[in-house]
Design a protein around this motif. Structure first.
Motif, PDB file in Angstrom:
ATOM      1  N   LEU A 103       6.443  -4.243  -1.499  1.00 57.12           N
ATOM      2  CA  LEU A 103       6.122  -2.865  -1.119  1.00 57.12           C
ATOM      3  C   LEU A 103       4.619  -2.705  -0.996  1.00 57.12           C
ATOM      4  O   LEU A 103       3.888  -2.982  -1.951  1.00 57.12           O
ATOM      5  N   LEU A 104       4.164  -2.267   0.159  1.00 56.93           N
ATOM      6  CA  LEU A 104       2.736  -2.003   0.342  1.00 56.93           C
ATOM      7  C   LEU A 104       2.413  -0.580  -0.090  1.00 56.93           C
ATOM      8  O   LEU A 104       3.076   0.369   0.328  1.00 56.93           O
ATOM      9  N   LYS A 105       1.429  -0.459  -0.962  1.00 54.48           N
ATOM     10  CA  LYS A 105       0.964   0.862  -1.404  1.00 54.48           C
ATOM     11  C   LYS A 105       0.080   1.463  -0.330  1.00 54.48           C
ATOM     12  O   LYS A 105      -0.672   0.724   0.297  1.00 54.48           O
ATOM     13  N   PRO A 106       0.091   2.739  -0.146  1.00 54.03           N
ATOM     14  CA  PRO A 106       0.988   3.696  -0.795  1.00 54.03           C
ATOM     15  C   PRO A 106       2.353   3.674  -0.123  1.00 54.03           C
ATOM     16  O   PRO A 106       2.470   3.456   1.071  1.00 54.03           O
ATOM     17  N   PHE A 107       3.386   3.890  -0.915  1.00 55.06           N
ATOM     18  CA  PHE A 107       4.745   3.940  -0.377  1.00 55.06           C
ATOM     19  C   PHE A 107       5.370   5.266  -0.769  1.00 55.06           C
ATOM     20  O   PHE A 107       4.965   5.905  -1.731  1.00 55.06           O
ATOM     21  N   ASP A 108       6.366   5.681   0.010  1.00 54.61           N
ATOM     22  CA  ASP A 108       7.026   6.952  -0.291  1.00 54.61           C
ATOM     23  C   ASP A 108       8.336   6.688  -1.027  1.00 54.61           C
ATOM     24  O   ASP A 108       8.735   5.540  -1.233  1.00 54.61           O
ATOM     25  N   VAL A 114      14.783   2.168  -1.004  1.00 53.45           N
ATOM     26  CA  VAL A 114      15.336   1.098  -0.171  1.00 53.45           C
ATOM     27  C   VAL A 114      14.946  -0.270  -0.728  1.00 53.45           C
ATOM     28  O   VAL A 114      15.780  -1.181  -0.808  1.00 53.45           O
ATOM     29  N   ALA A 115      13.712  -0.428  -1.165  1.00 47.73           N
ATOM     30  CA  ALA A 115      13.256  -1.711  -1.725  1.00 47.73           C
ATOM     31  C   ALA A 115      14.066  -2.058  -2.969  1.00 47.73           C
ATOM     32  O   ALA A 115      14.498  -3.214  -3.141  1.00 47.73           O
ATOM     33  N   VAL A 116      14.275  -1.092  -3.849  1.00 44.83           N
ATOM     34  CA  VAL A 116      15.045  -1.334  -5.071  1.00 44.83           C
ATOM     35  C   VAL A 116      16.483  -1.686  -4.725  1.00 44.83           C
ATOM     36  O   VAL A 116      17.030  -2.697  -5.211  1.00 44.83           O
ATOM     37  N   GLU A 117      17.122  -0.912  -3.880  1.00 42.38           N
ATOM     38  CA  GLU A 117      18.521  -1.151  -3.552  1.00 42.38           C
ATOM     39  C   GLU A 117      18.727  -2.471  -2.819  1.00 42.38           C
ATOM     40  O   GLU A 117      19.700  -3.186  -3.069  1.00 42.38           O
ATOM     41  N   MET A 118      17.819  -2.816  -1.922  1.00 43.85           N
ATOM     42  CA  MET A 118      17.952  -4.064  -1.171  1.00 43.85           C
ATOM     43  C   MET A 118      17.686  -5.293  -2.052  1.00 43.85           C
ATOM     44  O   MET A 118      18.222  -6.366  -1.788  1.00 43.85           O
ATOM     45  N   ALA A 119      16.887  -5.131  -3.074  1.00 42.63           N
ATOM     46  CA  ALA A 119      16.563  -6.255  -3.949  1.00 42.63           C
ATOM     47  C   ALA A 119      17.680  -6.595  -4.917  1.00 42.63           C
ATOM     48  O   ALA A 119      17.738  -7.704  -5.430  1.00 42.63           O
ATOM     49  N   MET A 120      18.571  -5.651  -5.127  1.00 40.01           N
ATOM     50  CA  MET A 120      19.640  -5.900  -6.093  1.00 40.01           C
ATOM     51  C   MET A 120      20.578  -6.981  -5.563  1.00 40.01           C
ATOM     52  O   MET A 120      21.117  -6.866  -4.481  1.00 40.01           O
TER      53      MET A 120
END
Length: 123
Positions: A103-108, A114-120
């Protein structure tokens, strides 16, 4: 179904407070957080999260990469790097630790969710 247990490593106090609030508002359980690599290792062992969000740069050094390497080689915990850096050298170092997201900061909030769910990982 129990909420996902999330751990995060972030050395910027304001960003850490915001991330904590955002994750909780999304329905995740923040089981641990740390601001440096040493306390991150201890906290990770204590809370055994479902996923970890790791800031790459801590106090001006890429210490978060060591945590990613630890997670890769010693756990089954998926992890996502959070950083303001997209330089080729940093990306290559991060790639070697096989993160589950970047995830590149800043992120919304949407990008974070989406990053959390896709990483699971399904397992």
């Amino acid at each position: 179904m129990a909420p996902l247990k999330v751990f995060f490593l972030e050395d910027d106090k304001h960003m850490a407070e915001l991330l904590d609030l955002r994750l909780k508002e999304m329905g995740y359980h923040v089981c641990g957080k740390a601001s440096n690599a040493e306390s991150a290792l201890n906290s990770l062992k204590e809370c055994n999260p479902d996923i970890a969000l790791i800031d790459i740069e801590l106090q001006g050094q890429n210490a978060g990469l060591a945590i990613g390497d630890y997670l890769l080689n010693n756990t089954d915990i998926p992890f996502v790097y959070m950083t303001g850096h997209d330089e080729a050298k940093v990306l290559e170092m991060a790639r070697r630790t096989v993160p589950d997201g970047y995830l590149l900061k800043p992120f919304d909030d949407r990008q974070l969710r989406v990053a959390v769910e896709m990483a699971m990982r399904q397992g």
